[in-house]
Design an enzyme around this catalytic site. Structure first.
Site, PDB file in Angstrom:
ATOM      1  N   LYS A 124       0.038  67.416  57.761  1.00 15.85           N
ATOM      2  CA  LYS A 124      -0.248  68.812  57.412  1.00 15.85           C
ATOM      3  C   LYS A 124       0.468  69.819  58.324  1.00 15.85           C
ATOM      4  CE  LYS A 124      -4.596  67.839  55.145  1.00 15.85           C
ATOM      5  NZ  LYS A 124      -5.979  68.228  54.878  1.00 15.85           N
ATOM      6  N   ASP A 130      -7.790  74.102  52.145  1.00 15.10           N
ATOM      7  CA  ASP A 130      -8.921  73.327  52.685  1.00 15.10           C
ATOM      8  C   ASP A 130     -10.104  74.212  53.074  1.00 15.10           C
ATOM      9  OD1 ASP A 130      -7.795  70.765  52.464  1.00 15.10           O
ATOM     10  OD2 ASP A 130      -6.768  70.942  54.385  1.00 15.10           O
TER      11      ASP A 130
END
Ligand code: ATR
Length: 282
Positions: free
Chosen positions: A65, A101
Site C-alpha cells: 500500500k 480503507d
C-alpha cells in the site's frame, strides 16, 4: 471487456475477487476482476503494467500500500493524508491513487452500527496501516480524542505524532495520544468506541488485547477482523451489553467505494454481503 484486479503478496485468500465479480455479475457489467500475486522486486513492473495494458483499475493490498506510491502520477486527498494507497485508477494515461480503507470503516460505523464518531472518544488498538487509515478518517470526521494503544509503544507514539502532524490544520480539538496497554482502565471508563485494527482474534489461541471486564454497555466495540466473523473480543463484548461491529462491513464498503471510483456504479452491497457471509461460513 474491462479488466480490474488486485495486487498483493500473498493474494490467495483475498475476498476481493469474489466481492467485485459478484457485483459485476449482478449489474451485468462488461468487467472482470482478477487477483495478481506480485513479488516485491516486480512491483514497479506491475504498476507500470496497469498503464501499459490499459487495466482500468486495481486494488493494492498488503504489503504494497505504501510501496506503489512512487509509481503513481497523483493521489487524492485521503491517500495523501493516510500515506498509503489501496485503490489505483487509470484516468486517461495517468495513474491516480486513492485510499478507501478509512472511509470504508466510517461507512460501516454509520450504516451497520448506526453510530457517529463526531465528538466521541476512541481507543484504537494497533499502529499499522489499517490503524493509520482509520485514525486519520475518524479524526477528519470529528472524533474528540483518539488513544493509540499499541503493543510496541514506540510504534504507537510514531503513529500518534504522524496523525497530529498531518491533521494539525484540520482538527484542533483532536487529541491523539499513545498509551501503555496496562494503563488503560481509566481510558476505558471514558471511551465510547474501541477498535481492534490488529490481527489479534484471527486465531482462537490469541491472547486478548486487554481485560474483557473493562468493557461495558457504554461501548461500541469494533473489530476489523472478519475471519472469524465473531471474534472472542466481539463475543465477550456482546455478553457485557456492548454494541458490536465486525470487520465485514469495512471490507465491503472499502470495496464499494473503489468499485464506484472505477466503474461509476454503486455496488449492490447487500447482494455482496450475502455472498461473502456464505463464503466466510463455509
Ligand atoms: P496492517 O498494515 O494490516 O495494519 P501491520 O502493519 O502488520 O498490519 O500492523 C499490525 C499491528 O497489529 C501492529 O501495530 C502490531 O503491533 P506491533 O507494532 O507491536 O508489532 C499489532 N499486533 C499484531 N499482533 C499483535 C498481538 N498479538 N498483540 C498485540 N498487537 C499485535
Amino acid at each position: 471487456m474491462n479488466i480490474l484486479g488486485i495486487i498483493g503478496y500473498p493474494i490467495g485468500h483475498s475476498l476481493s475477487p469474489l466481492m467485485h465479480n459478484t457485483a459485476i455479475k449482478h449489474l451485468g457489467l462488461d468487467y472482470i476482476y482478477l487477483p495478481f500475486e506480485v513479488k516485491k522486486e516486480d512491483i514497479a513492473l506491475a504498476v507500470g503494467g496497469v498503464k501499459g495494458l490499459g487495466i482500468k483499475g486495481i486494488n493494492v493490498t498488503i504489503p504494497y500500500k505504501e510501496t506503489v506510491i512512487p509509481y503513481l502520477d497523483g493521489m487524492d486527498e485521503s491517500a495523501g493524508l493516510i500515506g498509503a494507497v489501496n485503490t489505483i485508477k487509470l484516468e486517461g494515461d495517468k495513474l491516480k491513487g486513492y485510499n478507501t480503507d478509512g472511509m470504508g470503516f466510517l461507512q460501516s460505523i454509520k450504516i451497520d452500527a448506526q453510530e457517529d464518531v463526531k465528538g466521541k472518544k476512541v481507543i484504537l488498538f494497533g499502529a499499522g496501516g489499517a490503524a493509520r487509515a482509520i485514525a486519520i478518517q475518524i479524526a477528519l470526521e470529528g472524533a474528540e480524542e483518539i488513544i493509540i494503544a499499541n503493543r510496541t509503544i514506540e510504534k504507537g507514539e510514531k503513529l500518534t505524532e504522524y496523525i497530529n502532524k498531518k491533521l494539525k490544520a484540520q482538527s484542533s480539538k483532536l487529541k491523539a495520544q499513545s498509551s501503555k496497554l496496562k494503563a488503560q482502565i481509566e481510558y476505558f471508563r471514558k471511551a465510547d468506541i474501541i477498535v481492534n485494527t490488529t490481527s489479534v482474534g484471527m486465531k482462537s489461541s490469541d491472547t486478548p488485547l486487554f481485560p474483557y471486564n473493562y468493557i461495558s454497555d457504554r461501548h461500541l466495540i469494533c473489530d476489523i477482523v472478519y475471519r472469524p466473523l465473531e471474534t472472542d473480543l466481539l463475543r465477550e463484548a456482546s455478553k457485557r451489553g456492548a454494541k458490536i461491529l465486525n470487520g465485514l462491513g469495512m471490507l465491503i464498503y472499502q470495496g464499494s467505494l473503489s468499485f464506484k471510483i472505477w466503474t461509476g456504479y454503486e455496488m449492490p452491497v447487500e447482494v455482496v454481503r450475502k455472498t461473502l457471509m456464505e463464503e466466510l461460513k463455509s
